[in-house]
Design a protein around this motif. Structure first.
Motif, PDB file in Angstrom:
ATOM      1  N   TYR A  22       0.828  -1.206   0.000  1.00 36.87           N
ATOM      2  CA  TYR A  22       0.000   0.000   0.000  1.00 36.87           C
ATOM      3  C   TYR A  22       0.868   1.263   0.000  1.00 36.87           C
ATOM      4  N   GLY A  23       1.934   1.260   0.810  1.00 34.08           N
ATOM      5  CA  GLY A  23       2.821   2.415   0.845  1.00 34.08           C
ATOM      6  C   GLY A  23       3.506   2.652  -0.479  1.00 34.08           C
ATOM      7  N   TRP A  24       3.932   1.573  -1.116  1.00 29.38           N
ATOM      8  CA  TRP A  24       4.595   1.722  -2.416  1.00 29.38           C
ATOM      9  C   TRP A  24       3.631   2.276  -3.451  1.00 29.38           C
ATOM     10  N   ARG A  25       2.384   1.794  -3.453  1.00 27.13           N
ATOM     11  CA  ARG A  25       1.398   2.301  -4.412  1.00 27.13           C
ATOM     12  C   ARG A  25       1.074   3.773  -4.134  1.00 27.13           C
ATOM     13  N   ALA A  26       0.980   4.129  -2.845  1.00 21.56           N
ATOM     14  CA  ALA A  26       0.698   5.535  -2.518  1.00 21.56           C
ATOM     15  C   ALA A  26       1.814   6.441  -3.012  1.00 21.56           C
ATOM     16  N   MET A  27       3.052   6.007  -2.804  1.00 17.86           N
ATOM     17  CA  MET A  27       4.175   6.822  -3.272  1.00 17.86           C
ATOM     18  C   MET A  27       4.202   6.906  -4.782  1.00 17.86           C
ATOM     19  N   GLN A  28       3.896   5.794  -5.444  1.00 23.40           N
ATOM     20  CA  GLN A  28       3.862   5.813  -6.904  1.00 23.40           C
ATOM     21  C   GLN A  28       2.722   6.693  -7.402  1.00 23.40           C
ATOM     22  N   GLY A  29       1.570   6.656  -6.666  1.00 20.50           N
ATOM     23  CA  GLY A  29       0.428   7.453  -7.098  1.00 20.50           C
ATOM     24  C   GLY A  29       0.667   8.943  -6.978  1.00 20.50           C
ATOM     25  N   ASN A  30       1.507   9.374  -6.044  1.00 22.17           N
ATOM     26  CA  ASN A  30       1.780  10.785  -5.842  1.00 22.17           C
ATOM     27  C   ASN A  30       2.922  11.297  -6.712  1.00 22.17           C
ATOM     28  N   ARG A  31       3.537  10.441  -7.468  1.00 23.43           N
ATOM     29  CA  ARG A  31       4.659  10.862  -8.301  1.00 23.43           C
ATOM     30  C   ARG A  31       4.131  11.599  -9.531  1.00 23.43           C
ATOM     31  N   LEU A  32       4.747  12.751  -9.854  1.00 24.79           N
ATOM     32  CA  LEU A  32       4.333  13.544 -11.006  1.00 24.79           C
ATOM     33  C   LEU A  32       4.879  12.898 -12.266  1.00 24.79           C
ATOM     34  N   PRO A  33       3.997  12.487 -13.198  1.00 25.23           N
ATOM     35  CA  PRO A  33       4.474  11.806 -14.403  1.00 25.23           C
ATOM     36  C   PRO A  33       5.178  12.766 -15.362  1.00 25.23           C
ATOM     37  N   PRO A 318      -2.726  13.005 -13.534  1.00 26.27           N
ATOM     38  CA  PRO A 318      -2.872  11.879 -12.605  1.00 26.27           C
ATOM     39  C   PRO A 318      -4.131  12.034 -11.763  1.00 26.27           C
ATOM     40  N   ASP A 319      -4.579  10.923 -11.188  1.00 23.58           N
ATOM     41  CA  ASP A 319      -5.832  10.936 -10.434  1.00 23.58           C
ATOM     42  C   ASP A 319      -5.778  11.887  -9.247  1.00 23.58           C
ATOM     43  N   TRP A 320      -4.619  12.036  -8.598  1.00 27.58           N
ATOM     44  CA  TRP A 320      -4.562  12.884  -7.417  1.00 27.58           C
ATOM     45  C   TRP A 320      -4.560  14.365  -7.759  1.00 27.58           C
ATOM     46  N   LEU A 321      -4.494  14.704  -9.060  1.00 27.54           N
ATOM     47  CA  LEU A 321      -4.633  16.078  -9.509  1.00 27.54           C
ATOM     48  C   LEU A 321      -5.957  16.307 -10.222  1.00 27.54           C
ATOM     49  N   GLU A 322      -6.898  15.391 -10.018  1.00 26.59           N
ATOM     50  CA  GLU A 322      -8.250  15.544 -10.536  1.00 26.59           C
ATOM     51  C   GLU A 322      -9.208  15.694  -9.360  1.00 26.59           C
ATOM     52  N   SER A 323     -10.260  16.468  -9.556  1.00 33.69           N
ATOM     53  CA  SER A 323     -11.267  16.674  -8.518  1.00 33.69           C
ATOM     54  C   SER A 323     -12.578  17.027  -9.187  1.00 33.69           C
ATOM     55  N   LYS A 324     -13.581  17.214  -8.376  1.00 28.80           N
ATOM     56  CA  LYS A 324     -14.881  17.603  -8.909  1.00 28.80           C
ATOM     57  C   LYS A 324     -14.798  18.939  -9.643  1.00 28.80           C
ATOM     58  N   LEU A 325     -13.979  19.846  -9.127  1.00 29.79           N
ATOM     59  CA  LEU A 325     -13.846  21.163  -9.746  1.00 29.79           C
ATOM     60  C   LEU A 325     -13.198  21.070 -11.119  1.00 29.79           C
ATOM     61  N   THR A 326     -12.147  20.260 -11.239  1.00 28.65           N
ATOM     62  CA  THR A 326     -11.474  20.147 -12.536  1.00 28.65           C
ATOM     63  C   THR A 326     -12.362  19.465 -13.563  1.00 28.65           C
TER      64      THR A 326
END
Length: 417
Positions: A22-33, A318-326
């Motif tokens: 889970y920690g590895w996926r979280a870190m990978q998910g927060n990485r800016l592509p 990436p998903d963590w830079l998407e929101s309802k507003l965007t």
């Protein structure tokens, strides 16, 4: 007992493996592509100094710091009694000039009549002189009378032209003083928030003295710095996202509206010495005005955060830079059907704060329709009467964005004088 210990050890290993995964996926998910860049900054807005046009005493200032004012709202009133007295004098002078013109018109008519009579007298004298009934002296007298009447007519016409010019001058004085009296009421040029109240009733301000400083909330943006190799690939109008430190779980849509034409060294309080050795370009990412208007009551400048910009048009956020507003900003609005004539529209959607919005759908799920909001809340946080309203724009947890890095850039906040 041995079997039981083995099972416990296996369970512990499984839990440790799940936590590591889970920690590895979280870190990978927060990485800016690839295809994106980021920089830290601060929410800013254009400042408007409401100042006097001439020296005057302040009578009233009906606004306080933090007030939201509409365009045309009174910010301060000045003592204009001396100007009003000058205006009354100028109006009297204008009326006098108009009466002088009426006299000039009457004088022109009089002189024109005299000139016409003198011309007829000269014609009769010439006829009688041809028949020998009058002497040559009588003809000379008639000729002189005609010339005198013509000159008097020209003088009267010149006097009339002077009267017209006097009226124009008097009207100009009236217009000038009327404008100065109107300038004694300082008004907000557009919808804005009072940042500083710089004067109090009774104070005398010099010409250009500031009564208040306003924040133009129609142009809210974040200023940040990018290195040369990144700024060279950034296009004006490129998509951007803003994550505020106060609400790190909600991405705010923005667009790049400015890239400095010249590189500069970054300020000491923002970057380390090694990074100051590189030249940086100042960039602005502006929040859409419609979004700011919707949540105008909660818009605050000075909030720090991170700005992310898209360098490659084919890159996907990436998903963590998407929101309802965007998603709302990227999807076209859908107007709901109007009710039949004679029927009410109902109460509609209740105003909702960013912190009360529903969680964002998971990747792959359908994107919801355009949501309508009433008088909503804004980009900052505001304490509730019954307790804290939450720690972010969204109430659901989500992976944290990358580290904000160095301290945010200083805003354009101005110390009150």
């Amino acid at each position: 007992m041995t079997l039981k210990r083995i099972l416990i050890a296996l369970a512990l290993l499984a839990l440790l493996g799940a936590g590591a995964a889970y920690g590895w996926r979280a870190m990978q998910g927060n990485r800016l592509p690839a295809g994106f860049a980021s920089g830290n900054g601060r929410i800013e807005a254009n400042e408007i100094d409401v100042a006097t046009k001439y020296a005057a005493r302040v009578l009233t200032i009906p606004v306080e710091e933090g007030d939201l004012v509409e365009a045309g709202a009174v910010i301060a009133t000045l003592d204009t009694r001396d100007l009003e007295a000058q205006l009354r004098s100028a109006e009297a002078q204008l009326r006098q000039s108009r009466r002088a013109r009426d006299e000039a018109v009457a004088l022109v008519a009089q002189r024109a009549s005299e000139a016409d009579f003198a011309a007829k007298e000269m014609e009769r004298a010439l006829v009688l002189f041809g028949k020998g009934h009058v002497s040559e002296q009588r003809v000379d007298q008639a000729r002189n009378s005609r010339r005198t009447a013509d000159a008097a007519l020209d003088a009267a016409k010149s006097h009339l032209a002077s009267a017209d010019e006097a009226i124009t001058a008097a009207a100009g004085d009236v217009d000038r003083l009327t404008t100065l009296v109107a300038d004694g009421v300082l008004k907000a040029p557009r919808k804005s928030r009072v940042l500083y109240r710089l004067a109090e009733p009774g104070e005398v301000l010099a010409a250009g003295g500031k009564a208040a400083t306003l924040l133009d909330l129609s142009n809210v943006y974040m200023t940040f710095f990018l290195p040369t190799d990144t700024a060279g690939n950034l296009a004006l109008g490129a998509d951007a996202r803003i994550l505020l430190d106060a609400v790190p779980d909600t991405a705010i849509p923005a667009a790049v509206t400015f890239v400095a034409p010249r590189a500069q060294f970054t300020p000491k309080q923002v970057e380390t010495k090694s990074e100051r050795d590189r030249m940086m370009f100042r960039v602005k990412a502006r929040v859409p005005e419609a979004l700011v208007t919707r949540y105008i009551e909660r818009v605050k400048t000075g909030l720090t955060g991170m700005a992310y910009v898209k360098l490659d048009d084919t890159a996907v956020w990436p998903d963590w830079l998407e929101s309802k507003l965007t998603r709302e900003a990227s999807s076209p609005p859908q107007n709901p059907p109007s009710p039949p004539r004679g029927e009410g529209r109902g109460k509609g959607d209740a105003p909702r704060d960013f912190a009360e919005m529903a969680p964002s759908p998971a990747p792959g799920e359908g994107r919801g329709p355009w949501h309508r909001h009433g008088k909503g809340e804004g980009l900052g946080m505001k304490p509730c009467a019954s307790g804290p309203c939450g720690s972010g724009f969204l109430a659901h947890p989500s992976p944290s964005p990358p580290s904000a890095g160095p301290l945010p850039l200083p805003g354009r906040e101005r110390a009150s004088s």
